[in-house]
Scaffold this motif. Structure first.
Motif, PDB file in Angstrom:
ATOM      1  N   PRO A   1       7.324   3.747  -8.195  1.00 23.51           N
ATOM      2  CA  PRO A   1       6.296   2.933  -8.306  1.00 23.51           C
ATOM      3  C   PRO A   1       5.868   2.738  -9.887  1.00 23.51           C
ATOM      4  O   PRO A   1       5.947   3.857 -10.486  1.00 23.51           O
ATOM      5  CB  PRO A   1       5.181   3.678  -7.368  1.00 23.51           C
ATOM      6  N   GLU A   2       5.551   1.525 -10.084  1.00 19.85           N
ATOM      7  CA  GLU A   2       4.931   1.489 -11.452  1.00 19.85           C
ATOM      8  C   GLU A   2       3.430   1.475 -11.502  1.00 19.85           C
ATOM      9  O   GLU A   2       2.647   1.694 -10.552  1.00 19.85           O
ATOM     10  CB  GLU A   2       5.330   0.076 -12.124  1.00 19.85           C
ATOM     11  N   GLY A   3       3.033   1.493 -12.773  1.00 18.02           N
ATOM     12  CA  GLY A   3       1.387   1.698 -12.994  1.00 18.02           C
ATOM     13  C   GLY A   3       0.301   1.232 -11.936  1.00 18.02           C
ATOM     14  O   GLY A   3      -0.431   1.611 -11.772  1.00 18.02           O
ATOM     15  N   HIS A   4       0.749  -0.292 -11.773  1.00 21.19           N
ATOM     16  CA  HIS A   4      -0.341  -0.627 -10.898  1.00 21.19           C
ATOM     17  C   HIS A   4      -0.317  -0.349  -9.650  1.00 21.19           C
ATOM     18  O   HIS A   4      -1.390  -0.173  -9.128  1.00 21.19           O
ATOM     19  CB  HIS A   4       0.053  -2.257 -10.973  1.00 21.19           C
ATOM     20  N   THR A   5       0.692   0.226  -9.089  1.00 19.09           N
ATOM     21  CA  THR A   5       0.608   0.788  -7.797  1.00 19.09           C
ATOM     22  C   THR A   5      -0.368   2.243  -7.640  1.00 19.09           C
ATOM     23  O   THR A   5      -1.108   2.470  -6.696  1.00 19.09           O
ATOM     24  CB  THR A   5       2.001   1.510  -7.175  1.00 19.09           C
ATOM     25  N   LEU A   6      -0.374   3.160  -8.677  1.00 19.27           N
ATOM     26  CA  LEU A   6      -1.167   4.370  -8.762  1.00 19.27           C
ATOM     27  C   LEU A   6      -2.647   3.862  -9.163  1.00 19.27           C
ATOM     28  O   LEU A   6      -3.629   4.404  -8.497  1.00 19.27           O
ATOM     29  CB  LEU A   6      -0.510   5.105 -10.032  1.00 19.27           C
ATOM     30  N   HIS A   7      -2.795   2.860  -9.987  1.00 15.32           N
ATOM     31  CA  HIS A   7      -4.357   2.486  -9.977  1.00 15.32           C
ATOM     32  C   HIS A   7      -4.695   1.786  -8.731  1.00 15.32           C
ATOM     33  O   HIS A   7      -5.886   1.970  -8.607  1.00 15.32           O
ATOM     34  CB  HIS A   7      -4.456   1.293 -11.174  1.00 15.32           C
ATOM     35  N   ARG A   8      -4.031   1.220  -8.143  1.00 16.07           N
ATOM     36  CA  ARG A   8      -4.389   0.597  -6.776  1.00 16.07           C
ATOM     37  C   ARG A   8      -4.711   1.652  -5.888  1.00 16.07           C
ATOM     38  O   ARG A   8      -5.639   1.796  -5.103  1.00 16.07           O
ATOM     39  CB  ARG A   8      -3.353  -0.377  -6.246  1.00 16.07           C
ATOM     40  N   LEU A   9      -4.037   2.573  -5.808  1.00 14.65           N
ATOM     41  CA  LEU A   9      -4.255   3.909  -4.964  1.00 14.65           C
ATOM     42  C   LEU A   9      -5.342   4.633  -5.318  1.00 14.65           C
ATOM     43  O   LEU A   9      -6.343   5.049  -4.487  1.00 14.65           O
ATOM     44  CB  LEU A   9      -2.950   5.016  -4.984  1.00 14.65           C
ATOM     45  N   ALA A  10      -5.678   4.824  -6.867  1.00 20.13           N
ATOM     46  CA  ALA A  10      -6.831   5.567  -7.084  1.00 20.13           C
ATOM     47  C   ALA A  10      -8.086   4.676  -6.913  1.00 20.13           C
ATOM     48  O   ALA A  10      -9.027   5.455  -6.525  1.00 20.13           O
ATOM     49  CB  ALA A  10      -6.805   5.799  -8.672  1.00 20.13           C
ATOM     50  N   ARG A  11      -8.130   3.366  -7.078  1.00 19.28           N
ATOM     51  CA  ARG A  11      -9.349   2.472  -6.413  1.00 19.28           C
ATOM     52  C   ARG A  11      -9.394   2.756  -5.002  1.00 19.28           C
ATOM     53  O   ARG A  11     -10.883   2.750  -4.604  1.00 19.28           O
ATOM     54  CB  ARG A  11      -9.102   1.108  -6.598  1.00 19.28           C
ATOM     55  N   LEU A  12      -8.383   2.818  -4.287  1.00 15.43           N
ATOM     56  CA  LEU A  12      -8.495   2.964  -2.815  1.00 15.43           C
ATOM     57  C   LEU A  12      -8.893   4.298  -2.549  1.00 15.43           C
ATOM     58  O   LEU A  12     -10.088   4.499  -1.721  1.00 15.43           O
ATOM     59  CB  LEU A  12      -7.223   2.944  -2.156  1.00 15.43           C
ATOM     60  N   HIS A  13      -8.440   5.423  -3.128  1.00 18.79           N
ATOM     61  CA  HIS A  13      -9.132   6.728  -2.629  1.00 18.79           C
ATOM     62  C   HIS A  13     -10.391   6.856  -3.238  1.00 18.79           C
ATOM     63  O   HIS A  13     -11.260   7.571  -2.506  1.00 18.79           O
ATOM     64  CB  HIS A  13      -8.096   7.668  -3.318  1.00 18.79           C
TER      65      HIS A  13
END
Length: 269
Positions: A2-14
């Motif tokens: 996964p690229e960075g946008h996926t991790l930022h998307r997860l962080a916002r969700l969590h």
């Protein structure tokens, strides 16, 4: 990976679903069991991403650091919880949702200094408002290494992966093997600004789209892209297919163990 946008998307969700309240933490697989027991019932203070790394901050109890690697995934669901399926490294449950983490490269409880040390090793992240792109430029402008390799070096630039690397070079007509020190400073600023725009869009949509409106399938009449990565792209995983701009076959080679894609006509060496 996964690229960075996926991790930022997860962080916002969590952050939205779990932060600010006590959470239940467990490790059905058992490999994170001792640390999960320390965190069970504690308040998740915040969730944030830096590059391809996710951090769950529990204050004095420490910070959970997750790096998904090639095979790690989070699955999200609404309560009530169901029995774990497969090798669940960590289960996190809150007031309305729960999530299971499977197959990460890293899932570890760190002290604050240990978590900060990981961030300190990373280059600027285009998705973070505290990013300083000139730090990356200092490395790039002195390097004989190809710009294609430098963009994938997480100590130079955090969060950019194979797709964004290939696409941003195409969008700016840059030959992948151009040495970093041969890149113009103005062009570097354009690359950085474009990555900020593209990756922010990726956070919003959950996919990588890099194609300009005039090259979209509904405009050109071509078939939409069919690929598990999703999104409309110019060169990534399009080996031998015609360039959407000039019609030349898209080229491919392996660079530092990763696949590299480019258009020899639009990105002349």
């Amino acid at each position: 990976m996964p690229e960075g946008h996926t991790l930022h998307r997860l962080a916002r969700l969590h952050q939205r679903r779990y932060a600010g309240a006590p959470v239940r933490v467990s490790s059905p697989q058992g490999r994170f069991a001792a640390d999960a027991a320390r965190l069970d019932g504690q308040v998740l203070r915040s969730a944030e991403a830096y590059g391809k790394h996710l951090f769950h901050n529990y204050g004095p109890q420490g910070t959970v650091h997750v790096h998904l690697g090639l095979y790690g995934t989070f699955t999200e669901a609404k309560l009530p919880e169901t029995p774990p399926v497969g090798q669940v490294r960590m289960r996190l449950a809150g007031r309305t949702h729960w999530t299971d983490l499977r197959g990460p490269t890293r899932c570890e409880l760190l002290t604050e200094p240990e978590a900060e040390a990981i961030k300190a090793r990373l280059g600027p992240d285009p998705l973070r408002r505290d990013a300083e792109p000139e730090q990356a430029w200092e490395r790039i402008s002195r390097s004989r290494t190809s710009i294609a390799a430098l963009l994938m070096d997480q100590s130079v630039l955090a969060g950019v992966g194979n797709v964004y690397r290939a696409e941003v070079l195409f969008r700016h007509g840059i030959a992948p093997m151009l040495p970093g020190r041969s890149l113009d400073a103005v062009l570097w600023k354009d690359i950085w600004d474009d990555l900020v725009t593209l990756m922010r869009a990726g956070v919003r949509t959950g996919r990588i789209d890099t194609v300009a409106d005039e090259h979209l399938p509904e405009v050109t009449g071509r078939a939409p892209r069919q690929d598990r990565h999703g999104g409309e792209v110019y060169v990534y995983r399009r080996t031998g297919q015609p360039c959407l701009v000039c019609g030349a076959p898209i080229a491919h080679k392996e660079l530092a163990g990763r696949n590299l894609y480019w258009c020899p006509t639009c990105q002349p060496s």
